[in-house]
Design an enzyme around this catalytic site. Structure first.
Site, PDB file in Angstrom:
ATOM      1  N   TYR A   1      -1.506   9.144  12.368  1.00  0.00           N
ATOM      2  CA  TYR A   1      -1.056   9.954  11.232  1.00  0.00           C
ATOM      3  C   TYR A   1      -1.953  11.180  11.072  1.00  0.00           C
ATOM      4  CZ  TYR A   1       0.442   5.225   9.811  1.00  0.00           C
ATOM      5  OH  TYR A   1       0.946   3.945   9.757  1.00  0.00           O
TER       6      TYR A   1
ATOM      7  N   PRO B   1     -19.540  16.848   4.341  1.00  0.00           N
ATOM      8  CA  PRO B   1     -19.972  16.366   5.652  1.00  0.00           C
ATOM      9  C   PRO B   1     -18.868  15.547   6.335  1.00  0.00           C
ATOM     10  CG  PRO B   1     -21.648  15.920   3.978  1.00  0.00           C
ATOM     11  CD  PRO B   1     -20.425  16.435   3.240  1.00  0.00           C
TER      12      PRO B   1
ATOM     13  N   LYS C   1     -10.342   2.692  13.855  1.00  0.00           N
ATOM     14  CA  LYS C   1      -9.047   3.095  14.427  1.00  0.00           C
ATOM     15  C   LYS C   1      -9.178   3.251  15.945  1.00  0.00           C
ATOM     16  CE  LYS C   1      -6.775   3.062  10.628  1.00  0.00           C
ATOM     17  NZ  LYS C   1      -5.797   1.965  10.401  1.00  0.00           N
TER      18      LYS C   1
ATOM     19  N   TYR D   1     -14.839   4.158   9.427  1.00  0.00           N
ATOM     20  CA  TYR D   1     -13.382   4.034   9.253  1.00  0.00           C
ATOM     21  C   TYR D   1     -12.685   4.562  10.504  1.00  0.00           C
ATOM     22  CZ  TYR D   1      -8.722   5.708   8.412  1.00  0.00           C
ATOM     23  OH  TYR D   1      -7.386   5.982   8.577  1.00  0.00           O
TER      24      TYR D   1
ATOM     25  N   GLY E   1       0.837  -1.208   0.000  1.00  0.00           N
ATOM     26  CA  GLY E   1       0.000   0.000   0.000  1.00  0.00           C
ATOM     27  C   GLY E   1       0.865   1.248   0.000  1.00  0.00           C
ATOM     28  N   TYR E   2       0.203   2.393   0.104  1.00  0.00           N
ATOM     29  CA  TYR E   2       0.901   3.683  -0.011  1.00  0.00           C
ATOM     30  C   TYR E   2       1.952   3.845   1.087  1.00  0.00           C
ATOM     31  CZ  TYR E   2       1.200   8.860   0.064  1.00  0.00           C
ATOM     32  OH  TYR E   2       1.637  10.170   0.072  1.00  0.00           O
TER      33      TYR E   2
ATOM     34  N   SER F   1      -4.801   7.010  13.298  1.00  0.00           N
ATOM     35  CA  SER F   1      -5.100   8.229  12.530  1.00  0.00           C
ATOM     36  C   SER F   1      -5.559   9.352  13.449  1.00  0.00           C
ATOM     37  CB  SER F   1      -6.201   7.911  11.508  1.00  0.00           C
ATOM     38  OG  SER F   1      -6.701   9.113  10.939  1.00  0.00           O
TER      39      SER F   1
ATOM     40  N   PHE G   1      -0.392  -2.216   8.662  1.00  0.00           N
ATOM     41  CA  PHE G   1      -1.072  -1.181   7.870  1.00  0.00           C
ATOM     42  C   PHE G   1      -2.385  -1.691   7.286  1.00  0.00           C
ATOM     43  CE2 PHE G   1       2.218   1.943   7.797  1.00  0.00           C
ATOM     44  CZ  PHE G   1       3.431   1.297   7.705  1.00  0.00           C
TER      45      PHE G   1
ATOM     46  N   SER H   1      -6.101  -5.824  -2.556  1.00  0.00           N
ATOM     47  CA  SER H   1      -7.470  -5.308  -2.800  1.00  0.00           C
ATOM     48  C   SER H   1      -7.437  -3.818  -3.141  1.00  0.00           C
ATOM     49  CB  SER H   1      -8.328  -5.504  -1.536  1.00  0.00           C
ATOM     50  OG  SER H   1      -7.828  -4.669  -0.494  1.00  0.00           O
ATOM     51  N   ASN H   2      -6.348  -3.121  -2.799  1.00  0.00           N
ATOM     52  CA  ASN H   2      -6.357  -1.674  -3.031  1.00  0.00           C
ATOM     53  C   ASN H   2      -4.981  -1.192  -3.496  1.00  0.00           C
ATOM     54  OD1 ASN H   2      -7.448   0.911  -3.090  1.00  0.00           O
ATOM     55  ND2 ASN H   2      -6.819   1.359  -0.985  1.00  0.00           N
TER      56      ASN H   2
HETATM   57  C1  WQD Z   1      -8.100  17.222   3.240  1.00  0.00           C
HETATM   58  C2  WQD Z   1      -8.773  18.573   3.040  1.00  0.00           C
HETATM   59  C3  WQD Z   1     -11.090  18.399   2.494  1.00  0.00           C
HETATM   60  C4  WQD Z   1     -10.613  16.552  -1.431  1.00  0.00           C
HETATM   61  C5  WQD Z   1      -8.710  11.716   5.605  1.00  0.00           C
HETATM   62  C6  WQD Z   1      -8.976  10.721   6.697  1.00  0.00           C
HETATM   63  C7  WQD Z   1      -7.698  10.456   7.447  1.00  0.00           C
HETATM   64  C8  WQD Z   1      -6.669   9.993   6.466  1.00  0.00           C
HETATM   65  C9  WQD Z   1      -6.407  11.106   5.458  1.00  0.00           C
HETATM   66  C10 WQD Z   1      -6.556   7.658   5.957  1.00  0.00           C
HETATM   67  C11 WQD Z   1     -10.155  18.622   3.665  1.00  0.00           C
HETATM   68  C12 WQD Z   1     -10.304  19.024   1.350  1.00  0.00           C
HETATM   69  C13 WQD Z   1     -10.357  17.102  -0.184  1.00  0.00           C
HETATM   70  C14 WQD Z   1     -11.146  17.383  -2.460  1.00  0.00           C
HETATM   71  C15 WQD Z   1     -11.118  19.246  -0.963  1.00  0.00           C
HETATM   72  N1  WQD Z   1      -7.129   8.828   5.789  1.00  0.00           N
HETATM   73  N2  WQD Z   1     -10.601  18.417   0.030  1.00  0.00           N
HETATM   74  N3  WQD Z   1     -11.363  18.699  -2.187  1.00  0.00           N
HETATM   75  O1  WQD Z   1     -10.335  14.232   5.231  1.00  0.00           O
HETATM   76  O2  WQD Z   1      -8.322  15.444   6.266  1.00  0.00           O
HETATM   77  O3  WQD Z   1      -8.359  12.946   6.186  1.00  0.00           O
HETATM   78  O4  WQD Z   1      -7.663  11.307   4.765  1.00  0.00           O
HETATM   79  O5  WQD Z   1      -5.631   7.345   6.626  1.00  0.00           O
HETATM   80  O6  WQD Z   1      -7.921   9.451   8.394  1.00  0.00           O
HETATM   81  O7  WQD Z   1      -9.912  11.278   7.600  1.00  0.00           O
HETATM   82  O8  WQD Z   1      -8.059  14.230   4.082  1.00  0.00           O
HETATM   83  O9  WQD Z   1      -7.323  14.689   1.785  1.00  0.00           O
HETATM   84  O10 WQD Z   1      -9.723  13.930   2.172  1.00  0.00           O
HETATM   85  O11 WQD Z   1      -9.041  16.231   2.845  1.00  0.00           O
HETATM   86  O12 WQD Z   1     -11.341  20.451  -0.726  1.00  0.00           O
HETATM   87  O13 WQD Z   1     -11.407  16.945  -3.611  1.00  0.00           O
HETATM   88  O14 WQD Z   1      -8.947  18.776   1.645  1.00  0.00           O
HETATM   89  O15 WQD Z   1     -12.349  19.039   2.641  1.00  0.00           O
HETATM   90  O16 WQD Z   1     -10.360  19.949   4.149  1.00  0.00           O
HETATM   91  P1  WQD Z   1      -8.864  14.304   5.477  1.00  0.00           P
HETATM   92  P2  WQD Z   1      -8.551  14.705   2.650  1.00  0.00           P
END
Ligand code: WQD
Length: 340
Positions: A179, A298, A156, A152, A11-12, A127, A82, A35-36
């Protein structure tokens, strides 16, 4: 040195951690159910390190796969876990798939450690989502864990609770790494983030928009109570994140942990707004990004960035790479992908 099982190792973050382990002289055993991700990530790891890690395509939510893995590997010195589904939106639509996959695999791994003869160190991929919208910023590890916004995030939170109880009952040694927002790619552009389908996360959507794969970036909300109205996050380079995992597993191997279960925030300690990220990306890539302001998403929090005092002091780790460097590496990776 040490033989370390990396679950979700193609994964990443897993693949970047496999590279960091090899570069520190350790031997990763990579398990992934694909799977991903894609099997050719293994080529990327080999291209960077010259080492093709041992790989097994296994699903750790299947008891017989876990039994096979531990029957054939009784010489593991540590586990970095992970393997989990991690799409926030998908978890809302399919909660049972997330609880089954993320928690069953964790329980099976802990059971293997508990019944084994050696209490091998366990590193858990957690996370900052466990904090929800923290009242105080920057966020410390003692900030209250609040009811998760998504299944999700709940996996965690529950995962950390399961580990805490298993540590108390079975003498397991564990570290949970919370993270913030992992971004970027290895400087070689041989490995990086592989979002399958429409990216949920900001940076892959930005780079795909710049690459012409996506028409336009929607910035979710510009009416937040922040310096420019867009939400704030702590974007950490994935290689900085990977390096912290090596320090964490070495801490447990050397029995330098102060508690049987420790928790650390992994972030840069700096918050950046979405607009600041877009502007930084345009600067480092020379590309003009097509974006619009859209309604808030949301479940999003207004601001989240890490207080890094504890991880700086206890692990002696600090993020080294800047936001610009992270974004430049993400763009280099996207350009490389574009050629495949
Ligand atoms: C970052 C900011 C969005 C997409 C999530 C999980 C976290 C981890 C990282 C897994 C926010 C904005 C995003 C877009 C946008 N996941 N955004 N347009 O939601 O902070 O964290 O991903 O490990 O557990 O909760 O990350 O990159 O989705 O969003 O404006 O097309 O970018 O609203 O403010 P997030 P994100």
């Amino acid at each position: 040195m040490a033989k370390i099982l990396i679950t979700g190792g193609l994964g990443y973050i897993g693949s970047h951690t496999a590279v960091a382990l090899i570069e520190k002289g350790h031997t990763p055993v990579v398990v992934d159910n694909l799977s991903n991700t894609r099997i050719d990530v293994l080529e990327g790891i080999e291209k960077i390190t010259g080492v093709r890690p041992e790989f097994h395509q296994l699903d750790l939510a299947i008891a017989t796969d876990v039994a096979y893995l531990f029957r054939t590997h009784n010489d593991l010195d540590g586990i970095i876990h992970f393997a989990a589904y991690k799409a926030v939106g998908e978890s809302v639509a399919e909660p049972l798939k997330y609880y089954n996959n993320n928690l069953t695999s964790l329980i099976y791994l802990l059971q293997e450690i508990a019944k084994g003869q050696r209490d091998i160190p366990f590193i858990f991929s957690s996370s900052c989502t466990v904090y929800g919208q923290a009242k105080d910023l920057p966020i410390t590890e003692v900030a209250p864990v609040v009811p998760a916004e998504s299944p999700y995030g709940n996996t965690k939170q529950i995962g950390e609770e399961i580990i805490k109880d298993a540590v108390a009952a079975n003498g397991i040694k564990a570290i949970a790494l919370r993270y913030f927002n992992p971004i970027g790619a290895h400087e070689s552009a041989a490995i990086g983030e592989l979002p399958l389908g429409v990216p949920q996360n900001l940076i892959p959507f930005v780079t795909q928009t710049a690459a012409g794969i996506r028409e336009q970036l929607s910035i979710f909300g510009n009416d937040y109570p922040t310096r420019d109205g867009t939400a704030i996050r702590d974007y950490i380079h994935v290689v900085d994140l990977a390096e912290a995992h090596i320090i964490a597993v070495e801490r447990l191997l050397a029995q330098e942990n102060e508690l049987p279960f420790e928790v650390f925030n992994l972030g840069t300690g700096e918050g950046s707004t979405v607009l600041e990220v877009v502007e930084a990306f345009e600067r480092v890539s020379g590309m003009k990004l097509n974006y619009r302001f859209a309604p808030r998403r949301p479940g999003d929090v207004i601001a989240a960035y890490a207080d890094t005092k504890k991880v700086n002091e206890k692990l002696g780790w600090k993020a080294k790479r800047s936001l610009d460097a992270s974004l430049a590496s993400a763009w280099a990776w996207q350009q490389r992908l574009g050629k495949d």
